[in-house]
Design an enzyme around this catalytic site. Structure first.
Site, PDB file in Angstrom:
ATOM      1  CG  ASP A 227      -2.108  -0.939   0.926  1.00 22.09           C
ATOM      2  OD1 ASP A 227      -2.483  -1.253  -0.024  1.00 22.09           O
ATOM      3  OD2 ASP A 227      -2.775  -1.157   2.102  1.00 22.09           O
TER       4      ASP A 227
ATOM      5  CD  GLU B 241     -15.220  -6.101   2.340  1.00 24.48           C
ATOM      6  OE1 GLU B 241     -15.232  -6.274   1.230  1.00 24.48           O
ATOM      7  OE2 GLU B 241     -14.261  -6.667   3.267  1.00 24.48           O
TER       8      GLU B 241
ATOM      9  CB  THR C  10     -17.402  -7.906  -3.480  1.00 21.37           C
ATOM     10  OG1 THR C  10     -16.599  -7.559  -4.601  1.00 21.37           O
ATOM     11  CG2 THR C  10     -17.109  -8.627  -2.514  1.00 21.37           C
TER      12      THR C  10
ATOM     13  CD  GLU D 200     -17.829  -3.790  -4.194  1.00 26.47           C
ATOM     14  OE1 GLU D 200     -16.719  -3.843  -3.891  1.00 26.47           O
ATOM     15  OE2 GLU D 200     -18.382  -2.699  -3.718  1.00 26.47           O
TER      16      GLU D 200
ATOM     17  CG  LEU E 272      -9.519  -9.639  -8.438  1.00 30.84           C
ATOM     18  CD1 LEU E 272      -9.282 -10.814  -8.830  1.00 30.84           C
ATOM     19  CD2 LEU E 272      -8.296  -8.931  -7.616  1.00 30.84           C
TER      20      LEU E 272
END
Length: 572
Positions: A195, A279, A439, A477, A480
């Site tokens: 990140d 989430e 997702t 959604e 990836l």
């Protein structure tokens, strides 16, 4: 089509992560001109931050009802072309005697970069975002999703909110005629391997966590997780006199008051963050420092003193006091597989025992109670504002083919071969008229590692059935970044909700696409994306064959080529 969107990459000065809010492995970060490239490793299971829906109760209106680029400073002749395009799109979707409000189809939203607002509360890469919004509008996209980070807005002092960059972004979306799904992001951004954007929780909240480490989720080895405050202290005044739930409610109330002029029109949905990655789950598979790697089973997160106190009270109430001092001691480690452990193994596993039922019921109920508390606040705060409330649930599809569903259990979803863990979640959402956002919609079973018994299609189907039983709207959604037609076709298939007992009118209420980035605007990807958006808008009751839709998409790509090129040129 000569989109030449590569200028976006050169404009983007700061590296951003592929996805810091993931349910699955977040891999290496990217830099500058290579921003937003698909990660090279662990592609199978990254579940991302996202946002959902349009108004689920009344089908969304046409995606293009306002002039595409009015007030943007783009050449008048291109504005005229955009308006003509808008009219053409609107006319196309008013067919078969239906009004725009009555049309079928699934509106598509696009997630914005995680670092759209800077640490200085300004808009990051403003020209690029403005041009990208214009391009998305030209494709018939309904709107955008953006994370509203608690750690940015209320960073310095409790009760002091700086909405600077967000006000500018919201107004930019309004100018382009795009709707907004605003995510109340009460979790940390970053901290996982690779990140490059880190937005921690507010400084004053982190200070309290440092003074009392039990405010952080904790595993059986004493490892603390600072991604999100432990739900064990939800109602305790541990944050300088306020409880975490009070802090979340105050933040949402301040958001409502500051953006009230946009609620219900531009801002159509509030997605309420309820855990890591936004989430509703426990941080059972943290990637930070290599703690967890796909497809490990993860670990229970109930070892802070507040969670253990609740566990002991539940055990006492069940006349099983000896069960209250700790969680399962034979559930293995983060990277084990189910059969490596006594607790999760298929034959005689502890998950299927009286103790297992007690513990898993308590653990999952604590998560449901957490969702209930926050939704109660959110619903009262946003009542009569015209926005929908939504909640994100993680798509944990690895080891789904086993009896115990170990990774789902450690995350707080009591879903096994013998028990539906998603129906109670859907029923809780139904009580608050909240949308169930799920997702991994783009994933196909055969693309996943078979040895880990990954079954995303079956998982999506189970969730769809649960939402149908509970009568809540389902939105989706992709997990990836995917630009290929295989993924698009899978999304189209999943969003149609062609499951047993569903009607022809049943479809997802919205789909949010990961993510606004350089790759999306590459000519070939853009062409496919425009066709994908049109197909989603047509819906399963469409009279047109896909070849016709694709031909029309090519036409729209051609029509909007000057518009997009002009928008891109502004980014120098």
């Amino acid at each position: 089509m000569a989109l030449n969107m590569t200028q976006i990459g050169s404009l983007v000065g700061t590296p951003i992560p592929i996805e810091s809010t993931s349910t699955e492995p977040t891999t290496a970060s990217m830099n500058a001109a290579a921003v937003w490239k698909t990660p090279a490793t662990n592609l199978r299971c990254q579940v991302t931050r996202s946002e959902v829906i349009e108004n689920g109760l009344s089908p969304p209106m046409s995606p293009c009802r306002s002039p595409v680029l009015s007030g943007t400073g783009i050449r008048p002749d291109l504005t005229s072309a955009a308006q003509a395009f808008t009219t053409e799109v609107e006319n196309e979707y008013v067919s078969g005697g239906k009004t725009k409000k009555e049309k079928s189809g699934v509106p598509v939203y696009v997630m914005m970069p995680l670092d759209s607002v800077t640490m200085g509360n300004g808009v990051n890469r403003k020209k690029a975002v403005n041009a990208a919004m214009a391009a998305l509008k030209s494709a018939g996209v309904e709107g955008v999703m953006m994370d509203v980070w608690w750690g940015l807005v209320e960073r310095e002092k409790p009760g002091e909110y700086n909405w600077g960059g967000y006000m500018e972004l919201m107004e930019m979306a309004k100018k382009h005629g795009l709707k907004v799904q605003a995510v109340m992001s009460f979790h940390q951004c970053g901290g996982n391997v690779g990140d490059s954007v880190t937005i921690p929780l507010p400084k004053w909240a982190v200070e309290e966590m440092e003074k009392d480490p039990d405010l952080a989720y904790t595993d059986q080895w004493g490892r603390r997780n600072f991604e999100y405050l432990s739900l064990g202290c939800d109602t305790l005044p541990v944050l300088k006199g306020r409880s975490p739930v009070q802090c979340y409610a105050d933040f949402m109330r301040a958001f409502r008051d500051n953006f009230k002029h946009l609620l219900g029109d531009t801002i159509v949905e509030i997605q309420v963050g309820m855990g890591p990655a936004g989430e509703l789950r426990y941080p059972s598979y943290p990637e930070q420092n290599g703690t967890w790697k796909f497809p490990g089973i993860g670990a229970f997160q109930c070892y802070d003193k507040y969670m253990l106190s609740s566990l002991q009270a539940a055990a006492d109430a069940a006349n099983k006091s000896e069960w209250g001092s700790t969680g399962p001691t034979d559930a293995g480690e983060y990277n084990n597989w189910p059969e490596d452990t006594n607790f999760f193994r298929k034959e005689g596993g502890g998950w299927d025992s009286e103790y297992g039922e007690f513990f898993l019921t308590w653990y999952s109920q604590m998560l449901l109670n957490h969702g209930e508390r926050i939704l109660t606040s959110a619903k009262s705060i946003f009542d009569n504002t015209g926005v929908k409330i939504s909640v994100k649930v993680a798509g944990i599809h690895w080891h789904y083919g086993t009896r115990s569903h170990a990774p789902e259990l450690t995350a707080g979803y009591y879903n096994t071969r013998n028990r539906d863990g998603y129906l109670p979640i859907a029923q809780m959402f139904a009580r608050h008229d909240a949308i169930f956002n799920f997702t991994c919609i783009e994933m196909r079973d055969h693309e996943q590692p078979q040895d880990a018994q990954c079954l995303p299609e079956k998982l999506v189907n189970q969730v769809a059935l649960a939402t149908q039983k509970a009568q809540v709207h389902l939105a989706g959604e992709n997990a990836l970044p995917r630009y290929d037609e295989h993924a698009h076709e899978q999304i189209l298939k999943a969003s149609a909700l062609n499951i047993e007992g569903s009607s022809d009118e049943t479809e997802m209420c919205a789909f949010t696409y990961l993510r606004m980035n350089q790759d999306l605007f590459q000519p070939d990807n853009w062409r496919k994306f425009v066709a994908f958006v049109k197909k989603m808008k047509e819906g399963k009751s469409a009279n047109k064959c896909w070849e016709q839709v694709e031909r029309e998409a090519e036409h729209f790509v051609h029509v909007t080529q000057p518009l997009v090129q002009e928008a891109v040129a502004m980014m120098h």
